[in-house]
Design a protein around this motif. Structure first.
Motif, PDB file in Angstrom:
ATOM      1  N   LEU A  64      63.604-128.505  68.571  1.00 53.85           N
ATOM      2  CA  LEU A  64      63.297-129.366  67.424  1.00 53.85           C
ATOM      3  C   LEU A  64      63.378-128.597  66.110  1.00 53.85           C
ATOM      4  O   LEU A  64      63.941-129.101  65.126  1.00 53.85           O
ATOM      5  N   ALA A  65      62.847-127.379  66.087  1.00 50.56           N
ATOM      6  CA  ALA A  65      62.902-126.597  64.849  1.00 50.56           C
ATOM      7  C   ALA A  65      64.348-126.298  64.468  1.00 50.56           C
ATOM      8  O   ALA A  65      64.732-126.407  63.293  1.00 50.56           O
ATOM      9  N   MET A  68      66.033-129.572  63.237  1.00 53.31           N
ATOM     10  CA  MET A  68      65.580-129.969  61.899  1.00 53.31           C
ATOM     11  C   MET A  68      66.157-129.039  60.836  1.00 53.31           C
ATOM     12  O   MET A  68      66.432-129.472  59.711  1.00 53.31           O
ATOM     13  N   LYS A  69      66.345-127.775  61.192  1.00 54.51           N
ATOM     14  CA  LYS A  69      66.969-126.842  60.250  1.00 54.51           C
ATOM     15  C   LYS A  69      68.409-127.250  59.955  1.00 54.51           C
ATOM     16  O   LYS A  69      68.881-127.168  58.816  1.00 54.51           O
ATOM     17  N   THR A  89      61.667-132.554  73.766  1.00 52.32           N
ATOM     18  CA  THR A  89      61.344-131.372  72.979  1.00 52.32           C
ATOM     19  C   THR A  89      59.872-131.072  73.153  1.00 52.32           C
ATOM     20  O   THR A  89      59.103-131.924  73.628  1.00 52.32           O
ATOM     21  N   PRO A  92      55.207-130.425  68.849  1.00 56.49           N
ATOM     22  CA  PRO A  92      55.174-129.386  67.817  1.00 56.49           C
ATOM     23  C   PRO A  92      53.802-129.086  67.233  1.00 56.49           C
ATOM     24  O   PRO A  92      53.686-128.229  66.347  1.00 56.49           O
ATOM     25  N   THR A 109      52.177-132.177  59.667  1.00 55.69           N
ATOM     26  CA  THR A 109      53.646-132.263  59.736  1.00 55.69           C
ATOM     27  C   THR A 109      54.136-133.053  60.948  1.00 55.69           C
ATOM     28  O   THR A 109      55.343-133.274  61.088  1.00 55.69           O
ATOM     29  N   LEU A 110      53.221-133.483  61.798  1.00 58.17           N
ATOM     30  CA  LEU A 110      53.631-134.145  63.039  1.00 58.17           C
ATOM     31  C   LEU A 110      54.415-135.424  62.789  1.00 58.17           C
ATOM     32  O   LEU A 110      55.400-135.699  63.477  1.00 58.17           O
ATOM     33  N   ASP A 112      56.481-136.308  60.410  1.00 62.15           N
ATOM     34  CA  ASP A 112      57.879-136.049  60.070  1.00 62.15           C
ATOM     35  C   ASP A 112      58.656-135.538  61.286  1.00 62.15           C
ATOM     36  O   ASP A 112      59.836-135.891  61.469  1.00 62.15           O
ATOM     37  N   GLN A 113      58.026-134.721  62.091  1.00 61.78           N
ATOM     38  CA  GLN A 113      58.698-134.173  63.268  1.00 61.78           C
ATOM     39  C   GLN A 113      58.972-135.255  64.304  1.00 61.78           C
ATOM     40  O   GLN A 113      60.053-135.322  64.897  1.00 61.78           O
ATOM     41  N   PHE A 116      61.755-137.513  63.072  1.00 61.55           N
ATOM     42  CA  PHE A 116      63.064-136.873  63.254  1.00 61.55           C
ATOM     43  C   PHE A 116      63.512-136.994  64.701  1.00 61.55           C
ATOM     44  O   PHE A 116      64.663-137.358  64.985  1.00 61.55           O
ATOM     45  N   ALA A 117      62.604-136.694  65.642  1.00 63.55           N
ATOM     46  CA  ALA A 117      62.952-136.787  67.066  1.00 63.55           C
ATOM     47  C   ALA A 117      63.400-138.197  67.424  1.00 63.55           C
ATOM     48  O   ALA A 117      64.407-138.396  68.112  1.00 63.55           O
TER      49      ALA A 117
END
Length: 308
Positions: A64-65, A68-69, A89, A92, A109-110, A112-113, A116-117
């Motif tokens: 995931l990191a 997202m990068k 994933t 996080p 931040t969860l 947004d993560q 994204f997933a």
């Protein structure tokens, strides 16, 4: 050592591949996903996904990191280009270890993560659960239940599910004074307490070493089995088992065919990630490791009547 040499020295793997050739199999909603264990950390995202596609996997575990990068558009384009299904994933946020401040910081931040997933089509996450703890069991149970209820509120908004991975071997339960949850049925029950977004990781290594049964898989049901980790085990006394002694699928004594037949009969759908910790030689190339994981998984699943 390359893949051919490995197969020549590992009789169980060679036999599994040879016996699978004539098996009749039907397609299901299961797919095999590339797991980093097979590569010994030699390939990073996004090349990881491209290798999965090159070797012939149906899916890829998601960093995931790293994704997202690279960015949302680039990751969606990568998955479309490779025709890979995202498997899962890691959750996080640190919900199982650390103090409350660390957990709350992760919760910031969860959203947004998770968003994204969901946007890249990755609808499943997982977290490793502690089999033993310095904290008395009931006290930790209530802390984790509260934390996972908060996590579940975020997951449910984006239709994500999270699997709790229970750790079966005795070595893990002896690392702290208080045993926590290390058996499948109790972990399923805890997942139900935490809410509809949670279930378990059916890691067959931990399933076997915790003494679980095929009936326990049926009892969990489709909605509570989030994903599957695949490996095999030698027959050993419980006190001798170490987590990095796993075997390739078909090389050991776990009833993998029985597990897959049970899942097929249940109509379970999801990812199967080969995770033979400690079995892939360090000198083996990433591509050969990926091929070995795919071929051994396919062989066992075909014996159970599953074509992947």
């Amino acid at each position: 050592m390359n893949r051919r040499e490995f197969l020549q020295t590992a009789a169980g793997v060679g036999a599994a591949l040879g016996l699978a050739n004539g098996a009749a199999a039907a397609g299901t909603g299961m797919f095999i996903s590339l797991n980093n264990t097979l590569l010994n950390g030699k390939v990073q995202w996004p090349e990881f996904a491209r290798l999965a596609a090159k070797v012939g996997y149906g899916g890829t575990d998601i960093n995931l990191a790293g994704a997202m990068k690279e960015g949302l558009d680039a990751t969606k384009a990568l998955l479309a280009e490779t025709k890979l299904r995202p498997s899962y994933t890691n959750l996080p946020v640190n919900a199982t270890r650390g103090d409350e401040d660390a957990f709350q910081k992760g919760m910031e931040t969860l959203e947004d993560q998770v968003k994204f997933a969901a946007a890249i089509g990755c609808s499943r996450m997982m977290v490793v659960m502690p089999p033993a703890t310095q904290t008395p069991k009931e006290e930790l149970r209530q802390t984790l239940k509260r934390r996972f209820e908060a996590v579940g509120a975020v997951l449910s908004k984006h239709n994500l599910r999270c699997g709790f991975e229970f750790l079966g071997p005795l070595q893990f339960r002896q690392r702290a004074p208080h045993e926590f949850i290390w058996q499948m049925n109790e972990m399923v029950d805890f997942a139900k307490e935490c809410g509809p977004s949670f279930g378990v990781v059916l890691d067959v290594w931990h399933w076997y070493h915790s003494g679980a049964t095929l009936q326990d898989i049926r009892r969990a049901g489709n909605s509570r089995i989030v994903l599957l980790h695949l490996s095999d085990a030698a027959k050993q006394p419980p006190e001798d088992v170490r987590d990095n002694q796993r075997l390739m699928a078909g090389e050991g004594v776990i009833d993998l065919v029985g597990i897959f037949k049970t899942l097929r009969e249940m109509g379970w759908e999801g990812s199967v990630s080969p995770e033979p910790l400690g079995r892939i030689p360090k000198e083996m190339s990433a591509e050969d490791g990926a091929k070995l994981g795919l071929e051994t998984a396919q062989a066992v699943m075909r014996k159970a009547g599953i074509d992947v």
